[in-house]
Write an enzyme that holds these catalytic residues in place. Structure first.
Site, mmCIF file in Angstrom:
data_model
loop_
_atom_site.group_PDB
_atom_site.id
_atom_site.type_symbol
_atom_site.label_atom_id
_atom_site.label_comp_id
_atom_site.label_asym_id
_atom_site.label_seq_id
_atom_site.Cartn_x
_atom_site.Cartn_y
_atom_site.Cartn_z
ATOM 1 N N GLU A 102 0.509 -1.238 -0.249
ATOM 2 C CA GLU A 102 0.023 0.400 0.074
ATOM 3 C C GLU A 102 0.351 1.183 -0.316
ATOM 4 O O GLU A 102 1.267 1.569 -1.124
ATOM 5 C CB GLU A 102 -0.691 0.088 1.567
ATOM 6 C CG GLU A 102 -1.919 1.119 1.020
ATOM 7 C CD GLU A 102 -3.120 0.732 2.048
ATOM 8 O OE1 GLU A 102 -4.292 1.597 2.669
ATOM 9 O OE2 GLU A 102 -3.315 -0.599 2.945
ATOM 10 N N HIS A 110 0.707 2.011 12.032
ATOM 11 C CA HIS A 110 0.147 2.847 11.202
ATOM 12 C C HIS A 110 0.092 3.968 12.662
ATOM 13 O O HIS A 110 -0.738 4.363 13.271
ATOM 14 C CB HIS A 110 -0.712 2.424 11.220
ATOM 15 C CG HIS A 110 -1.334 2.454 10.041
ATOM 16 N ND1 HIS A 110 -1.339 1.951 8.647
ATOM 17 C CD2 HIS A 110 -3.422 2.971 9.653
ATOM 18 C CE1 HIS A 110 -2.782 1.841 7.974
ATOM 19 N NE2 HIS A 110 -3.289 3.200 8.599
ATOM 20 N N TRP A 160 -11.811 13.055 5.205
ATOM 21 C CA TRP A 160 -10.884 12.742 4.376
ATOM 22 C C TRP A 160 -9.915 13.521 3.638
ATOM 23 O O TRP A 160 -8.759 14.463 3.238
ATOM 24 C CB TRP A 160 -10.496 10.533 3.144
ATOM 25 C CG TRP A 160 -10.063 10.091 4.208
ATOM 26 C CD1 TRP A 160 -9.012 8.943 3.876
ATOM 27 C CD2 TRP A 160 -10.350 9.350 5.781
ATOM 28 N NE1 TRP A 160 -9.293 8.090 4.748
ATOM 29 C CE2 TRP A 160 -9.897 8.223 5.630
ATOM 30 C CE3 TRP A 160 -12.202 9.807 6.573
ATOM 31 C CZ2 TRP A 160 -10.014 7.401 6.792
ATOM 32 C CZ3 TRP A 160 -12.235 8.924 7.116
ATOM 33 C CH2 TRP A 160 -11.412 8.190 7.350
ATOM 34 N N GLU A 204 -1.525 -0.181 13.614
ATOM 35 C CA GLU A 204 -3.874 0.806 12.563
ATOM 36 C C GLU A 204 -4.455 0.188 14.007
ATOM 37 O O GLU A 204 -4.963 1.180 13.312
ATOM 38 C CB GLU A 204 -3.588 -0.556 11.720
ATOM 39 C CG GLU A 204 -4.602 0.256 10.267
ATOM 40 C CD GLU A 204 -4.287 -0.120 9.102
ATOM 41 O OE1 GLU A 204 -5.220 0.192 8.421
ATOM 42 O OE2 GLU A 204 -3.419 -1.226 8.902
ATOM 43 N N ASP A 262 -5.269 9.959 7.084
ATOM 44 C CA ASP A 262 -4.173 9.881 8.953
ATOM 45 C C ASP A 262 -4.121 11.318 8.704
ATOM 46 O O ASP A 262 -3.125 11.498 9.422
ATOM 47 C CB ASP A 262 -3.655 8.583 8.110
ATOM 48 C CG ASP A 262 -4.340 6.727 7.017
ATOM 49 O OD1 ASP A 262 -5.446 7.642 6.677
ATOM 50 O OD2 ASP A 262 -4.327 6.513 8.363
#
Length: 943
Positions: free
Chosen positions: A445, A741, A505, A720, A452
């Site tokens: 990824e 993460h 986001w 994460e 984030d």
């Protein structure tokens, strides 16, 4: 007095950056002065300041954060600058010399894009030999290689950076780099060679993990070397069809799988190169900070696993690679495989999904230092195969790779678990701030997820000097919006991800520039990003209109409170908080920020328009999601956190919302249920609304779900998921489970702002003025925090001594000031620097509750006896779960309950929640006399 940290566009001595109109900044320290009364900037074409091209003269109004240079810049020119400062106590200082050097600007390229006439899947080396015609005084090279490149002159690597030309939206813009190569040239014959490799541009990459050629399908090079001789004549060596190509010793590789290198190869075939028309319109001088080897680490041990594997333990989940020295015989194949965690004591990497994450090297019999070139890994453990004999730790070095960011913040407490948590967030930033703020650095990824980055941006700016890093990311984000009608993709660069428009986001377009402005006080980030910020909010407004114009955002895809723990469906990652509420909350919040930005930029019409929209959205939220009596209809931690943080709740019902949040937390055993949206805000609103005790409880919880749960299980980065690793040490899943993460590391911003109390103020951004408002809690006895802010170094320490007195130590930098809030203080018993009260100005006092002071630059020791005890005291109102975790208190409670009430509390386990003996008195027939007796015994415990 000393002037330090001289930066241009917040970069130290930038070479070949796109600077626009350069902006100077500096910091003054080592002075007893309080204020700056004059400043002068001087710019010269030589470092002796003979050929001066700009002199501001002494000015009173110029600040130290972002002085914009008014000068027409020439291409390929180094400018030297320095600053003089005059202070209010008569001190005067002149800085050392700083410089910046321009790239090509609008100068026409002589170099041609060249492509090797080889199989496009074979990694090439492009070469050019040339003769020098005399002694060289200066040489610069301007270069871009696609996908990734490393350049060498006479066998020496050019520059100290890796993974150039960087990761960005290549469809819109391509960065070229500038290097000073003067010392690499030799008299007579020289050779320049460029290795090209796969990367984001060409190799395997993307959301599905299997795509390739996302931006281009061929390797390509553009280069110009400008050589200046001592007689002032120049020569340009540039890329054209006179170059040649050959096969690289790098057999194959990409960012996910790693690299295969065969040093036994001796490719002799020479291939021509072809000049191609790729155009120059996308070319732009660099914005990206160099990705460099910031640290080196030695492995801490060699592990021989139950499966018979030989594994290096680096002692830290890190990003980069392991470099090693070997003199293995010719043909020997050495393979390094990278993973984050052991399972059953054995090497493990299933959570990397399809990423092979390995490096294979075939030795040629000569001693060699081996490293990869066009890949990187996220790892703690390295399985070594093909090594003859025992491993010697001295042969291996961990190379920590990330963008060239300066550490600026640090927090240390008396609790080693909290200290480790802080380091975990810092290491998460190191590992994921590799040109792009990636979500994870190890699996298939490694993309720049906007959500984030948004939730972590405040923490990032406290931890590290992040202006230039986010400036580039925001520029790229804006470039992605151009063809999306303002919509923000969920990842930047967008690669092959079509999804966009999610609240939280997409709001990265607004929140990140605002946080950067708040921390560094440079309006240029707002000017650069204003159209991007506005177009994102306009996109939401249009979505609102399309769905009926209710001033709510109720359409489109949203991630919601991603990975929260409050969903009625445990198999969904979307969380239990209504997505329409979350989206509408961000609609209100981002529109308000755009209004404030417009006002700062003197765009009064737009400021009024977006402020009106924000107010209308707030009113619509109250109509839709709050009852007439002020109750929030969504009973989740995240909903309450957003309502309070984003000022959505009716002003006359705030106490009701706060009380509801307390009840919600009590029902959740005072443990987190929040995901990516709620977690960054929850502790902030608790501390801001009289629930600081609960905020500390959430921080200090050690069982699942909590931050310290991961620390106790050996985490060295942020996970994460709250339960990425289960209590027995097994990984909870492989589908989406990164152990590096950073999103939940956003708690560190609360640690800076509330635990240490260092808060920037919107009206004086860049920490010119701050609010120092530490919120001590007895469960920590000591906190020490430093912040090398844009205005200078702040320090905020506090301690609760054995007598329960509060002791604060503050440092405020030159030309800055602070509003200091002292909790549970009375003016009559506050001692400042041995009662030198003339150093402070009173702002206000609430008798016994707080004292407000105005402090100028300087150092201050403040101590007093607080009106409320800060010593940890147990009582019958303390949650039983806390009492039962303390050996003496647990013994008293168990014995009393069994003897006098016939109840064994151990039978209840977790069902006790956060109930106290006071809460349970009626249920277990505990008399007031029994509670009084227990109170006396519990309060006598020293804890």
């Amino acid at each position: 007095m000393k002037i330090t940290r001289l930066k241009t566009n917040r970069v130290t001595n930038p070479l070949g950056f796109d600077l626009g109109k350069p902006r100077f900044s500096y910091v003054v320290n080592d002075t007893q002065a309080k204020k700056q009364i004059g400043v002068r900037y001087v710019v010269s074409l030589d470092n002796e300041f003979i050929d001066i091209v700009f002199d501001s003269g002494r000015r009173e109004e110029a600040n130290s954060l972002a002085y914009e240079l008014q000068l027409e810049l020439k291409p390929r020119t180094r400018y030297f600058w320095r600053v003089e400062v005059w202070a209010d106590n008569g001190e005067h200082a002149t800085s050392e010399t700083a410089w910046f050097e321009t790239a090509k600007l609008d100068e026409t390229w002589k170099g041609k894009w060249i492509v090797p006439e080889m199989n496009k899947d074979v990694l090439p080396v492009l070469k050019k030999s040339f003769l020098l015609h005399g002694p060289v005084s200066c040489a610069r090279i301007y270069v871009c290689g696609l996908g990734l490149y490393e350049m060498y002159i006479n066998g020496f690597k050019v520059g100290n950076e890796f993974l150039t030309p960087g990761f960005n939206n290549y469809h819109k813009w391509i960065q070229y780099q500038t290097y000073d190569v003067t010392t690499l040239l030799q008299s007579g014959l020289n050779e320049v060679s460029v290795n090209l490799g796969n990367g984001l541009y060409k190799g395997r990459f993307g959301f599905d993990g299997h795509s390739s050629e996302l931006y281009g399908d061929v390797f390509a090079l553009l280069s110009e070397m400008v050589i200046t001789y001592y007689d002032d004549t120049t020569e340009i060596i540039y890329s054209d069809n006179s170059w040649t190509a050959g096969q690289s010793l790098i057999v194959s590789g990409n960012l996910y799988d790693g690299e295969i290198y065969d040093s036994t190869l001796n490719p002799t075939k020479i291939y021509p190169v072809q000049e191609v028309e790729m155009g120059y319109e996308r070319l732009k001088a660099r914005l990206s900070l160099p990705v460099v080897m910031k640290e080196k680490r030695k492995p801490i041990q060699v592990i021989h696993t139950p499966a018979g594997e030989t594994v290096l333990d680096m002692g830290q989940n890190m990003v980069g690679w392991v470099e090693y020295r070997t003199n293995a015989p010719r043909g020997k194949v050495i393979t390094l495989r990278y993973g984050e965690v052991l399972q059953g004591g054995n090497f493990y990497r299933d959570n990397l999904r399809t990423a092979k994450a390995e490096h294979q090297y075939t030795a040629n019999g000569s001693e060699a230092v081996v490293r990869p070139h066009f890949t990187y890994y996220g790892f703690r453990y390295v399985k070594v195969e093909g090594w003859d004999g025992e491993l010697n730790l001295e042969d291996f070095t961990g190379c920590v790779l990330y963008s060239d960011l300066e550490d600026t913040g640090h927090i240390e407490t008396d609790n080693p678990l909290i200290n480790r948590l802080f380091l975990n967030a810092m290491w998460g930033q190191k590992g994921n701030f590799l040109d792009v703020p990636t979500d994870c650095p190890q699996r298939d990824e490694r993309m720049g997820w906007t959500g984030d980055a948004q939730v972590f941006s405040g923490t990032a700016c406290f931890n590290m000097e992040s202006y230039a890093f986010f400036n580039k990311y925001c520029f790229d984000l804006a470039s992605e919006q151009d063809e999306r009608k303002g919509e923000v993709p969920v990842v930047v660069p967008a690669v092959n991800v079509r999804l966009g428009g999610s609240s939280a986001w997409g709001d990265a377009a607004v929140i990140i520039p605002w946080n950067v402005y708040l921390h560094y006080g440079d309006t240029n980030i707002l000017q650069q990003q204003f159209e991007s910020m506005k177009s994102w909010v306009d996109y939401i407004i249009q979505k609102d209109k399309d769905s009926g114009g209710q001033r709510l955002w109720t359409v489109g895809f949203h991630f919601g409170d991603w990975l929260s723990l409050d969903s009625s469906n445990p198999d969904t990652p979307f969380g239990g908080t209504d997505k329409d509420f979350i989206a509408s909350a961000y609609y209100c919040y981002s529109t308000r920020i755009v209004a404030k930005t417009a006002k700062i930029l003197s765009k009064e019409v737009e400021a009024a328009y977006y402020e009106r929209i924000s107010n209308e959205v707030r009113a619509a939220i109250q109509d839709e999601f709050f009852t007439k009596t002020g109750r929030l209809a969504i009973d989740t931690q995240t909903a309450y956190a957003l309502a309070l943080f984003m000022d959505l709740a009716p002003a006359d019902h705030l106490e009701k919302i706060v009380e509801a949040l307390r009840k919600r937390l009590k029902a959740d055993r005072n443990h987190l249920k929040t995901g990516f949206v709620g977690t960054p805000y929850l502790n902030h609103v608790l501390s801001a609304h009289g629930c600081n005790d609960l905020a500390y409880t959430l921080l200090l919880n050690e069982d699942y779900p909590s931050w310290l749960y991961a620390v106790n299980l050996g985490a060295t980065t942020i996970w994460e998921r709250w339960n990425s690793i289960l209590p027995d040490g097994t990984i909870s899943g492989t589908g989406m489970n990164s152990l590096n993460h950073y999103a939940y590391g956003a708690i560190v911003e609360w640690m800076y702002r509330c635990v240490a109390g260092i808060n920037p103020i919107e009206e004086a951004p860049g920490f010119q003025r701050v609010r120092l408002e530490p919120k001590p809690d007895a469960r920590l006895k000591r906190v020490n925090a430093t912040l090398k802010s844009a205005s200078g170094t702040y320090r905020s320490d506090w301690e609760i001594n054995e007598e329960g007195n509060l002791i604060f130590y503050f440092e405020i930098p030159f030309n800055a000031s602070a509003e200091v809030y002292l909790p549970h203080a009375s003016l009559s018993n506050v001692n400042i620097n041995d009662n030198l009260w003339e150093q402070a100005n009173m702002l206000g006092e609430q008798q016994g509750e707080a004292v407000w002071l105005n402090l100028q630059s300087g150092s201050y020791t403040i101590y007093y006896v607080p009106s409320r005890s800060y010593l940890n005291e147990f009582s019958t109102k303390t949650p039983l779960v806390e009492l039962l975790q303390h050996e003496t208190a647990a013994s008293i409670i168990r014995n009393t309950m069994i003897e006098q009430a016939g109840v064994n509390l151990d039978d209840f386990g977790d069902s006790l929640g956060v109930s106290s003996l006071h809460d349970l008195a009626a249920i277990y027939s505990l008399s007031p006399e029994m509670l009084d007796e227990l109170d006396q015994r519990l309060r006598s415990i020293k804890c």
